[in-house]
Design a protein around this motif. Structure first.
Motif, PDB file in Angstrom:
ATOM      1  N   ARG A 518      16.016  19.968  24.251  1.00 29.15           N
ATOM      2  CA  ARG A 518      17.000  19.490  25.233  1.00 29.15           C
ATOM      3  C   ARG A 518      18.412  20.015  24.991  1.00 29.15           C
ATOM      4  NH1 ARG A 518      14.423  15.173  23.175  1.00 29.15           N
ATOM      5  NH2 ARG A 518      16.327  14.347  22.225  1.00 29.15           N
ATOM      6  N   HIS A 538      21.286  17.680  29.169  1.00 33.76           N
ATOM      7  CA  HIS A 538      19.924  17.417  29.639  1.00 33.76           C
ATOM      8  C   HIS A 538      19.250  16.372  28.756  1.00 33.76           C
ATOM      9  CE1 HIS A 538      19.390  20.441  32.819  1.00 33.76           C
ATOM     10  NE2 HIS A 538      20.195  21.215  32.107  1.00 33.76           N
ATOM     11  N   ILE A 542      14.523  21.988  28.844  1.00 33.48           N
ATOM     12  CA  ILE A 542      15.303  22.839  29.737  1.00 33.48           C
ATOM     13  C   ILE A 542      14.430  24.019  30.142  1.00 33.48           C
ATOM     14  CG2 ILE A 542      17.386  24.227  29.969  1.00 33.48           C
ATOM     15  CD1 ILE A 542      18.561  22.410  27.715  1.00 33.48           C
TER      16      ILE A 542
END
Length: 780
Positions: A518, A538, A542
């Motif tokens: 992330r 995020h 990703i």
């Protein structure tokens, strides 16, 4: 027209699934070359006894290779099922194939034409097929859980005999007079008589009658290959065990002689009138005489594992002292009696063709080296403003795989640049310490976190550096001229999913890496790739990262499995460019991939609901939504635009590739042939090809229609025409099928979204009808 009456006799469920609309939809794109071969067993390889061409499967495609000129023809299975077994007819005019999947079929194809007959006689898949020497019959054996043997009169479209076996079957071979055939498998060698089926009634199916071979001391062996004799030894039958024992059965089914091959394992054999060839471990092929199994010699071995293609080292040179698993194991063999050529496939998915006119001085006629595991990513070498500064030839591209290799391909390379092992491959870059073990196994091996292999690649815009992210979270930088490793960074805690260099128009030299952990790391290329910033917006994996914009306003766009798109804007500081959040777009579907248009002002996002959504980078607003798949099943996994922005290609979880016109959204072509999910697609820089890679270890090179290529080149334009005015708004958008929502302003902070700030009393918030609890308490 001759095959139409035969097809009418078949049940309705056995008709061919080819259709004219599918052919017309893909007529603008044709399969030009396949760089790869599916995982192989002995029944995967066959040779044309007349032309010398060899055939092998690559997913749902049969590759017909002429080893003398490296030219390919292809048979694509319209049913989209992977091929599992192949065999040429004795006259070389037809090819029979077996497949796996739901309702698998045995199909007969006319070489150079289309399908001429098919039958559905197995439930789960077809393990091996063979033509009778007369060419009238086809025998097929099902998978382990099926274990059905069927004899098919393919010209009349009827199954004449069938039966069950109690053991798993690996190989089948017809006798020279077509009166019987032999199957071999797990503690199994059986002779099946066809004479009883000759006097059968019309359209009747009789049970096959089989008698087991007398195995003696080898009754518990696994027989991985069988071949009936030819010429003076036509009454003999030859089998080889997985432990490395060559056996000869006489006409009475008795084990008359056997020979220890002196190898750790064996995989198969082929028989001619003069020789018996046995494929063994470590690239060894033993040669014997058919009459009495007299040992003749051993053929040269292929390349060593980990070979450097740039060095001219003889392939048969002895391995270094103390080395282990120096060569890949032999997996499959086939022999061309007219051309006296022996074709071999090895565990690292390499293909060799040997001239064995003189078995004691065999000469290599052709070879090719392919990926031996899932191919994850493709990168096309960029076109530079000054071609003299290019490190690689034009139209070259690189691929990475779970076999821990990065391969540089260039099919049109001059002869002086080609290596002795493969005409399409310029260089193999081995990453990690377990490459030989990976290639010897022909599959993935476990790394520190249970994974291995190179997951993603990135090429710097100046064409000097190659970045590679592996499945353990490491980031490596290579020099593209020498392909030597310059730097290794332990960047992430999980596999690296995305790598992106900033374009030349941005005025900065940055590299962004994103991972399943992330996080997005931004590295400064000018400072030896020192870490400049880490972005943690995020909340899930990703899936894509892109740079866009021009100096002084550079932007970083990312999307992920958290259904969010973030647009980050760079601000110049004494320490370099630091990114802060500008837009946050929330979707109601998972976002699997993203690509920028050539102007850098819009991003196209591949969504789980099979739509491609186009967003403005400047405003973050959804501009339009296009259908991204020709089917109504599965999820959209990848999207990629051509260099001109005229077309975009998508891949779906149904393993198909679809090409659309960017302006109208009209479907141009639907491509199929891969047997696993398509992991990456790239248009070539010359706008002539589309290159696709898949989990089936194969790379397909598709040729685009000349009119498509011409339109791309005409429309091709440079990047953004000029810098855009920076915006000071920080906005979050939530997209729903209802009418567009008003903008919700938020404070300029760097926290991960998900905890909205309390809105002012005057704010009007439109929702889907259910107000969130925090809002009802506030306004109530």
């Amino acid at each position: 027209m001759a095959d139409r009456p035969e097809r009418r006799r078949q049940p309705a469920g056995r008709k061919s699934r080819q259709s004219q609309p599918r052919k017309s939809s893909s007529s603008r794109v044709t399969l030009e070359k396949v760089l790869g071969i599916s995982p192989v067993v002995s029944s995967f390889l066959t040779s044309d006894p007349n032309s010398g061409r060899i055939a092998y499967p690559a997913g749902c495609v049969v590759v017909l290779l002429n080893p003398l000129n490296n030219k390919q023809d292809h048979i694509i299975n319209a049913s989209r099922k992977p091929f599992t077994a192949l065999s040429f007819s004795p006259d070389g005019k037809h090819l029979v194939t077996g497949e796996s999947g739901h309702m698998p079929c045995v199909r007969v194809w006319e070489v150079g034409g289309g399908q001429v007959a098919e039958v559905q006689a197995h439930k789960y898949g077809v393990a091996c097929v063979a033509f009778s020497c007369s060419g009238s019959y086809v025998v097929s054996v099902g998978f382990q859980h099926d274990r059905t043997i069927s004899v098919w009169d393919w010209k009349k479209g009827s199954i004449i005999a069938t039966n069950k076996v109690s053991s798993r079957v690996f190989s089948v071979s017809f006798s020279q007079d077509s009166s019987y055939f032999v199957t071999a498998g797990n503690r199994h060698v059986k002779f099946w008589d066809l004479d009883g089926s000759k006097d059968r009634r019309v359209n009747s199916t009789v049970p096959l009658i089989g008698r087991s071979g007398l195995l003696g001391d080898h009754k518990n062996s696994v027989f991985c290959g069988v071949a009936c004799g030819r010429g003076p030894a036509a009454s003999n039958t030859y089998c080889v065990t997985a432990a490395g024992v060559l056996c000869l059965f006489n006409s009475g089914r008795q084990l008359e002689a056997w020979v220890n091959l002196k190898t750790a394992a064996a995989s198969g054999l082929v028989v001619s009138e003069d020789w018996v060839f046995c494929g063994c471990a470590d690239g060894v092929i033993r040669v014997f005489r058919p009459a009495n199994l007299q040992y003749v010699g051993t053929l040269p071995r292929p390349h060593r594992l980990g070979v450097d293609l740039t060095r001219s080292v003889p392939h048969s040179s002895p391995p270094p002292a103390g080395s282990e698993a120096a060569h890949p194991d032999t997996l499959a063999l086939t022999f061309d009696p007219r051309g006296r050529r022996l074709s071999c496939v090895y565990t690292d998915h390499s293909v060799y063709v040997w001239d064995v006119a003189d078995v004691k001085n065999a000469v290599r006629l052709h070879s090719a080296l392919y990926h031996s595991s899932c191919v994850w990513n493709i990168q096309v070498y960029p076109e530079l403003q000054d071609p003299s500064q290019a490190r690689l030839p034009p139209s070259a591209f690189l691929t990475c795989s779970s076999d821990n290799t990065i391969r540089l391909w260039h099919s049109d390379a001059p002869i002086r640049q080609r290596n002795q092992y493969s005409q399409d491959l310029l260089k193999i870059l081995y990453v990690g310490e377990d490459v030989q073990r990976l290639q010897a196994a022909g599959a993935e091996a476990d790394g520190p976190d249970g994974k291995a292999g190179i997951r993603v690649l990135g090429i710097s815009p100046d064409g000097k550096h190659l970045a590679a992210g592996d499945r353990c979270g490491n980031l490596r930088i290579f020099d593209l001229e020498s392909l030597t490793e310059l730097l290794k960074i332990e960047a992430h805690d999980s596999e690296v999913l995305c790598l992106e260099f900033s374009p030349l128009s941005s005025g900065v030299k940055l590299l962004a890496s994103a991972s399943r952990d992330r996080l997005i790391h931004v590295f400064n290329q000018e400072k030896n790739y020192n870490l400049q910033q880490t972005l943690n917006d995020h909340s899930a994996s990703i899936t894509a990262v892109k740079f866009t914009g021009q100096s002084p306003e550079v932007q970083l766009v990312s999307c992920g499995a958290d259904k969010s798109i973030y647009v980050q804007t760079a601000e110049q500081t004494p320490d370099g460019s630091l990114f802060s959040r500008r837009h946050h777009v929330v979707e109601k579907t998972t976002l699997y991939d993203m690509d920028l248009d050539p102007t850098g002002t819009r991003v196209s996002v591949a969504c789980q609901d099979r739509n491609v959504r186009v967003y403005s980078v400047e405003t973050g607003k959804l501009e339009r939504s296009l259908k991204g798949s020709a089917s109504d099943e599965g999820a959209l996994l990848k999207v990629h635009s051509d260099p001109s922005g005229s077309f975009f290609a998508t891949s779906c979880s149904d393993k198909n590739i679809t090409i659309f016109e960017a302006e109208t959204g009209e479907c141009v072509a639907t491509l199929f042939g891969h047997s696993e999910l398509v992991s990456c697609m790239r248009f070539s820089q010359d706008c002539r090809h589309l290159i696709s890679a898949s989990g089936d270890s194969c790379v397909f090179v598709w040729r685009l229609d000349p009119q498509m290529s011409s339109n791309m080149r005409k429309r091709r334009a440079p990047g953004p025409s000029g810098p855009r005015q920076p915006s000071i708004r920080r906005e979050t958008f939530i997209t729903v099928p209802a009418p567009q929502l008003p903008l919700v302003e938020e404070e300029e902070d760097q926290r991960t979204p998900g905890r909205p700030e309390p809105p002012a009393e005057t704010l009007l918030l439109e929702t889907n009808g259910k107000m969130p609890m925090w809002f009802r308490k506030l306004v109530g």
